[in-house]
Design a protein around this motif. Structure first.
Motif, mmCIF file in Angstrom:
data_model
loop_
_atom_site.group_PDB
_atom_site.id
_atom_site.type_symbol
_atom_site.label_atom_id
_atom_site.label_comp_id
_atom_site.label_asym_id
_atom_site.label_seq_id
_atom_site.Cartn_x
_atom_site.Cartn_y
_atom_site.Cartn_z
ATOM 1 N N PHE A 361 0.850 -1.277 -0.088
ATOM 2 C CA PHE A 361 -0.017 0.000 0.088
ATOM 3 C C PHE A 361 0.877 1.227 0.042
ATOM 4 O O PHE A 361 1.945 1.169 0.493
ATOM 5 C CB PHE A 361 -0.827 0.204 1.421
ATOM 6 N N THR A 362 0.366 2.259 -0.482
ATOM 7 C CA THR A 362 1.080 3.617 -0.497
ATOM 8 C C THR A 362 0.775 4.012 0.993
ATOM 9 O O THR A 362 0.160 3.693 1.672
ATOM 10 C CB THR A 362 0.523 4.783 -1.264
ATOM 11 N N PRO A 363 1.641 5.247 1.231
ATOM 12 C CA PRO A 363 1.469 5.689 2.657
ATOM 13 C C PRO A 363 -0.244 6.332 2.848
ATOM 14 O O PRO A 363 -0.344 6.506 4.187
ATOM 15 C CB PRO A 363 2.552 6.982 2.695
ATOM 16 N N ASP A 364 -0.771 6.528 1.835
ATOM 17 C CA ASP A 364 -2.257 6.911 2.082
ATOM 18 C C ASP A 364 -2.975 5.756 2.141
ATOM 19 O O ASP A 364 -4.536 6.002 2.363
ATOM 20 C CB ASP A 364 -2.522 7.900 0.932
ATOM 21 N N GLY A 365 -2.755 4.577 1.859
ATOM 22 C CA GLY A 365 -3.682 3.310 2.039
ATOM 23 C C GLY A 365 -4.019 2.826 0.728
ATOM 24 O O GLY A 365 -4.607 1.721 0.794
ATOM 25 N N ASP A 366 -3.953 3.351 -0.578
ATOM 26 C CA ASP A 366 -4.571 2.838 -1.644
ATOM 27 C C ASP A 366 -3.402 1.675 -2.146
ATOM 28 O O ASP A 366 -2.029 1.770 -1.751
ATOM 29 C CB ASP A 366 -4.690 3.831 -2.638
ATOM 30 N N GLY A 367 -3.878 1.102 -3.221
ATOM 31 C CA GLY A 367 -2.653 0.010 -3.574
ATOM 32 C C GLY A 367 -1.750 0.664 -4.409
ATOM 33 O O GLY A 367 -1.731 1.654 -5.019
ATOM 34 N N ASP A 368 -0.450 0.145 -4.053
ATOM 35 C CA ASP A 368 0.771 0.390 -4.640
ATOM 36 C C ASP A 368 0.554 0.392 -6.429
ATOM 37 O O ASP A 368 0.125 -0.561 -6.864
ATOM 38 C CB ASP A 368 1.947 -0.476 -4.422
ATOM 39 N N PRO A 369 0.794 1.489 -7.338
ATOM 40 C CA PRO A 369 0.395 1.434 -8.732
ATOM 41 C C PRO A 369 1.059 0.381 -9.242
ATOM 42 O O PRO A 369 0.744 -0.015 -10.580
ATOM 43 C CB PRO A 369 0.810 2.729 -8.948
ATOM 44 N N LEU A 370 2.374 -0.035 -8.862
ATOM 45 C CA LEU A 370 3.146 -0.874 -9.412
ATOM 46 C C LEU A 370 2.737 -2.431 -9.237
ATOM 47 O O LEU A 370 2.362 -3.319 -10.081
ATOM 48 C CB LEU A 370 4.595 -0.993 -9.321
ATOM 49 N N THR A 371 2.502 -2.795 -8.016
ATOM 50 C CA THR A 371 2.277 -4.169 -7.494
ATOM 51 C C THR A 371 0.848 -4.392 -7.784
ATOM 52 O O THR A 371 0.221 -5.475 -7.847
ATOM 53 C CB THR A 371 2.661 -4.318 -6.270
ATOM 54 N N LEU A 372 -0.078 -3.371 -7.360
ATOM 55 C CA LEU A 372 -1.558 -3.813 -7.474
ATOM 56 C C LEU A 372 -2.351 -2.737 -8.683
ATOM 57 O O LEU A 372 -3.457 -2.478 -8.632
ATOM 58 C CB LEU A 372 -2.118 -3.079 -6.122
ATOM 59 N N GLY A 373 -1.416 -2.557 -9.574
ATOM 60 C CA GLY A 373 -2.037 -1.576 -10.757
ATOM 61 C C GLY A 373 -2.613 -2.815 -11.501
ATOM 62 O O GLY A 373 -2.577 -3.855 -11.355
ATOM 63 N N GLY A 374 -3.632 -2.245 -12.582
ATOM 64 C CA GLY A 374 -4.096 -2.901 -13.635
ATOM 65 C C GLY A 374 -3.738 -3.695 -14.668
ATOM 66 O O GLY A 374 -2.460 -2.868 -15.029
ATOM 67 N N MET A 375 -4.407 -4.345 -15.288
ATOM 68 C CA MET A 375 -4.111 -4.937 -16.828
ATOM 69 C C MET A 375 -5.406 -4.410 -17.571
ATOM 70 O O MET A 375 -6.345 -3.920 -17.083
ATOM 71 C CB MET A 375 -4.194 -6.533 -16.640
ATOM 72 N N ILE A 376 -5.179 -4.571 -18.884
ATOM 73 C CA ILE A 376 -6.372 -4.083 -19.980
ATOM 74 C C ILE A 376 -6.715 -5.574 -20.411
ATOM 75 O O ILE A 376 -6.010 -6.574 -20.900
ATOM 76 C CB ILE A 376 -5.770 -3.381 -20.825
ATOM 77 N N GLY A 377 -8.307 -5.842 -20.281
ATOM 78 C CA GLY A 377 -8.898 -6.910 -20.799
ATOM 79 C C GLY A 377 -9.743 -6.552 -22.157
ATOM 80 O O GLY A 377 -9.954 -5.356 -22.262
ATOM 81 N N GLN A 378 -9.686 -7.434 -22.846
ATOM 82 C CA GLN A 378 -10.572 -7.354 -24.164
ATOM 83 C C GLN A 378 -11.570 -8.243 -24.131
ATOM 84 O O GLN A 378 -11.317 -9.538 -24.332
ATOM 85 C CB GLN A 378 -10.042 -6.928 -25.393
ATOM 86 N N VAL A 379 -12.769 -8.253 -24.734
ATOM 87 C CA VAL A 379 -13.632 -9.281 -24.902
ATOM 88 C C VAL A 379 -13.639 -9.892 -26.425
ATOM 89 O O VAL A 379 -13.502 -9.039 -27.433
ATOM 90 C CB VAL A 379 -15.407 -8.865 -24.927
ATOM 91 N N GLN A 380 -13.069 -11.084 -26.695
ATOM 92 C CA GLN A 380 -12.629 -11.493 -27.929
ATOM 93 C C GLN A 380 -13.288 -13.102 -27.859
ATOM 94 O O GLN A 380 -13.317 -13.852 -26.890
ATOM 95 C CB GLN A 380 -11.248 -11.861 -27.995
ATOM 96 N N LYS A 381 -14.367 -13.233 -28.661
ATOM 97 C CA LYS A 381 -15.084 -14.365 -28.749
ATOM 98 C C LYS A 381 -15.928 -15.038 -27.635
ATOM 99 O O LYS A 381 -15.831 -15.977 -26.924
ATOM 100 C CB LYS A 381 -14.224 -15.583 -29.209
ATOM 101 N N GLY A 382 -16.318 -13.856 -26.895
ATOM 102 C CA GLY A 382 -17.153 -14.108 -25.663
ATOM 103 C C GLY A 382 -16.347 -14.294 -24.389
ATOM 104 O O GLY A 382 -16.918 -14.340 -23.373
ATOM 105 N N LYS A 383 -14.856 -14.298 -24.243
ATOM 106 C CA LYS A 383 -14.367 -14.341 -23.188
ATOM 107 C C LYS A 383 -13.285 -12.966 -23.167
ATOM 108 O O LYS A 383 -13.330 -12.384 -24.006
ATOM 109 C CB LYS A 383 -13.128 -15.631 -23.494
ATOM 110 N N LEU A 384 -12.786 -12.865 -21.719
ATOM 111 C CA LEU A 384 -12.193 -11.865 -21.479
ATOM 112 C C LEU A 384 -10.406 -12.212 -21.741
ATOM 113 O O LEU A 384 -10.429 -12.840 -20.744
ATOM 114 C CB LEU A 384 -12.477 -11.222 -19.982
ATOM 115 N N GLU A 385 -9.986 -11.768 -22.506
ATOM 116 C CA GLU A 385 -8.555 -11.641 -22.985
ATOM 117 C C GLU A 385 -7.783 -10.610 -22.297
ATOM 118 O O GLU A 385 -8.308 -9.623 -22.353
ATOM 119 C CB GLU A 385 -8.366 -12.048 -24.101
ATOM 120 N N THR A 386 -6.647 -10.972 -21.646
ATOM 121 C CA THR A 386 -5.500 -10.120 -21.174
ATOM 122 C C THR A 386 -4.723 -9.582 -22.383
ATOM 123 O O THR A 386 -4.279 -10.408 -22.890
ATOM 124 C CB THR A 386 -4.572 -10.367 -20.370
ATOM 125 N N VAL A 387 -4.899 -8.082 -22.635
ATOM 126 C CA VAL A 387 -4.183 -7.549 -23.980
ATOM 127 C C VAL A 387 -3.154 -6.894 -23.472
ATOM 128 O O VAL A 387 -2.411 -6.211 -24.485
ATOM 129 C CB VAL A 387 -5.147 -7.085 -24.840
#
Length: 408
Positions: A361-387
């Motif tokens: 966590f950051t000193p303010d309590g939110d998730g660390d941007p590097l270790t708890l940051g997001g990925m991007i998904g895209q719907v492909q053929k009905g499934k969510l793929e990580t792109v």
């Protein structure tokens, strides 16, 4: 919702209580963790996922591991989670009542509009809250010391998406933003503009929707009149579905549609059918991630156990919720204490690997941007793929998207 899921969710709505067991050393003690979750109302679709994640972790720790050892004592987890019906006023009443009854540790609801007022109550009482449902900057910029979130704050959540957009060919040039008039969406929209402007994309329009909206046809008329390459929607899942459905109905086409919340849910993809193809979203976890922990072992084993208990499709909020409980347990073990102040200090210093991610966590309590940051998904053929990012992707991004009439 299937009947089995209603029954499972109901466990959290009353309380998940472990029976007392005797060991050769001493009677197993009870560790109570309270909170509220939206099992009904506007936020219920994701709220049920959060609730089921909490239940999955507690049930596994209690029934499979036989409890956890903290400072030489064995504990089983009792969840006291109640349905806040997606209502902030009801949620604050429920949390205050639990504090008055002596509850020391809390899990969060879903939605910054609920997390923010409930955190104010737990903060005044100096009781920790670990939560996976609130990302508004307001939660983490008021000097609170007892709240910890599984995501970076809203204005820091869009960096991965803008980085992906820069890799697309031909590179998009312009974007417009749609957001709700609520704490999370407004700050998320600011994060979108900061990231996209810095990346060199041109902002055409911003559209603010009411917190409760049933029609977006006038907004979509403006989008058609000044069509961006990318339409970026940082709204809640039910509003994402409304926007997508009305885009189909009005033949409002863009090269890229990003909806931060919604496409991660199987129910969203089922509701849109083929029209969900190529819509992008943020995602924070996938059952193929390589992380390991001392509880479930890894993400695949967590998924297997979850599916043995629930028929609802798994989503990242399920995993994030389960990780909240693991994080509490590891902080208590590190602190060698279940006193709120000691646990709070251990949470602030957390650096733990779980099946979900590395928890920092950051000193303010939110998730660390590097270790708890997001990925991007895209719907492909009905499934969510990580792109995105490259190291985690399961498929290449599709761009530009087909027009709606080509998807039918």
């Amino acid at each position: 919702m299937k009947r089995r899921d209603v029954l499972a969710a109901g466990l959290g709505a009353v309380a998940l209580t472990a029976p007392a067991l005797r060991s050769s050393r001493a009677q197993t003690k009870t560790l109570t963790i309270g909170g509220s979750v939206p099992l009904t109302g506007a936020a219920a679709e994701t709220g049920l996922n959060v609730n089921n994640g909490y239940i999955t972790a507690a049930t596994y720790i209690n029934d499979v591991l036989g409890g956890v050892e903290i400072a030489g004592d064995k504990y089983k987890i009792q969840l006291k989670l109640f349905d806040d019906a997606s209502d902030p006023a009801r949620a604050t009443t429920l949390i205050q009542r639990q504090i008055d009854e002596g509850t020391d540790f809390f899990l969060g609801s879903f939605g910054s509009n609920i997390v923010l007022p409930t955190v104010a109550i737990t903060e005044r009482a100096k009781k920790p809250m670990v939560q996976t449902g609130g990302g508004s900057d307001a939660i983490f910029t008021r000097g609170y010391k007892y709240v910890f979130g599984m995501f970076p704050r809203a204005t820091r959540q869009f960096a991965a998406a803008s980085a992906l957009f820069k890799t697309l060919q031909p590179t998009p040039a312009s974007y417009s933003v749609i957001y709700n008039n609520d704490a999370f969406s407004k700050t998320a929209a600011e994060g979108v503009k900061l990231s996209c402007n810095e990346a060199g994309f041109k902002l055409l329009d911003t559209f603010e929707l009411p917190a409760k909206v049933t029609d977006v046809s006038s907004v979509l008329a403006s989008v058609r009149a000044n069509t961006p390459d990318m339409l970026l929607c940082v709204v809640h899942d039910q509003n994402s579905l409304l926007i997508a459905r009305q885009m189909v109905a009005t033949n409002t086409n863009v090269k890229l549609l990003y909806q931060g919340l919604g496409p991660q849910l199987a129910s969203y993809r089922e509701a849109l059918g083929k029209y969900s193809e190529s819509i992008l979203c943020s995602t924070y976890w996938d059952e193929a991630v390589p992380y390991k922990d001392k509880f479930f072992g890894d993400a695949k084993k967590f998924t297997e156990y979850y599916r043995s208990k629930f028929t609802r499709p798994i989503a990242y909020h399920v995993a994030g919720a389960a990780a909240c409980i693991e994080t509490y347990v590891m902080a208590m073990q590190a602190a060698k204490s279940i006193k709120p102040d000691a646990v709070r200090d251990a949470l602030a210093a957390a650096d733990y690997e779980t099946f979900y991610a590395r928890i920092k966590f950051t000193p303010d309590g939110d998730g660390d941007p590097l270790t708890l940051g997001g990925m991007i998904g895209q719907v492909q053929k009905g499934k969510l793929e990580t792109v995105f990012p490259e190291a985690a992707k399961s498929a290449a991004a599709i761009y530009p998207a087909q027009p709606w009439d080509k998807k039918a």
